[in-house]
Design an enzyme around this catalytic site. Structure first.
Site, mmCIF file in Angstrom:
data_model
loop_
_atom_site.group_PDB
_atom_site.id
_atom_site.type_symbol
_atom_site.label_atom_id
_atom_site.label_comp_id
_atom_site.label_asym_id
_atom_site.label_seq_id
_atom_site.Cartn_x
_atom_site.Cartn_y
_atom_site.Cartn_z
ATOM 1 N N ASP A 14 0.927 -1.021 0.100
ATOM 2 C CA ASP A 14 0.094 -0.118 -0.034
ATOM 3 C C ASP A 14 0.785 1.207 0.063
ATOM 4 O OD1 ASP A 14 -2.410 1.510 0.429
ATOM 5 O OD2 ASP A 14 -1.852 1.949 2.344
ATOM 6 N N ASP A 16 -0.039 5.051 1.016
ATOM 7 C CA ASP A 16 0.064 5.897 1.995
ATOM 8 C C ASP A 16 -0.197 5.218 3.259
ATOM 9 O OD1 ASP A 16 -0.163 8.199 0.180
ATOM 10 O OD2 ASP A 16 -2.411 7.918 -0.053
ATOM 11 N N GLN A 58 -6.792 5.995 -4.528
ATOM 12 C CA GLN A 58 -6.688 7.263 -4.763
ATOM 13 C C GLN A 58 -7.945 7.925 -5.176
ATOM 14 O OE1 GLN A 58 -3.763 9.143 -4.585
ATOM 15 N NE2 GLN A 58 -2.870 7.127 -3.541
#
Length: 174
Positions: A14, A16, A58
């Site tokens: 992943d 973030d 996103q």
């Protein structure tokens, strides 16, 4: 599909909260800060012959906060920065869709690419010669682990700190 002798394990990450500090909708290099040990982790898996693949929701794109071009530009900067550490990301997959997206082009009631759905992982499994059983995903949210489970790969929860030290402690570094 390549024969099993050419398959390689993949480290799915992943973005973030795992590779960079999650400050909410990070899309500019000026707002990007690597998680401690992240660059070294990528380089270590590269040296061990693993594919390193980023799978990142996103929804800021669909919500109209930034564009897909901004996502691509940030990923290019990440690649450039990783080179100094001797690392690279083999592929980036992102899911800009969201059930409440402002832009109808990105609105979907249950986006197949968006984690916890496994779409990004499944696409990577089609695109690359990946040994599913030897692969794993490192995520910071239950939705990441759910996507890994649904794609048939091991999911590992990273709750912050130094990524390389965490993986070493868990005996997950190659």
């Amino acid at each position: 599909m390549p024969d099993s002798s050419t398959l390689r394990p993949a480290l799915f990450l992943d973005r973030d909260g795992v590779l960079n500090e999650d400050r909410g909708y990070v899309h500019r290099w000026e707002d990007f800060t690597w998680v401690s040990g992240a660059r070294e982790t990528v380089a270590a898996f590269n040296r061990a012959g693993w594919l390193v693949i980023v799978v990142t929701n996103q929804s800021g794109v669909g919500r109209g906060y930034y564009t897909e071009d901004a996502v691509h530009a940030l990923h290019a900067r990440m690649q450039d920065d990783l080179k100094a550490e001797g690392g690279r990301i083999d592929a980036f997959y992102h899911a800009p869709q969201h059930p409440e997206a402002a832009d109808p082009a990105y609105r979907h009631p249950d986006p197949p690419l968006r984690k916890p759905n496994p779409g990004m992982i499944l696409q990577a499994l089609q695109d690359w010669p990946i040994d599913r059983e030897a692969s794993m995903l490192i995520g910071d949210k239950p939705s990441d682990l759910e996507a890994a489970l649904r794609a048939g790969i091991r999911g590992v929860l990273f709750e912050g700190g130094d990524l390389k030290a965490f993986l070493a402690k868990e005996a997950l570094l190659p």
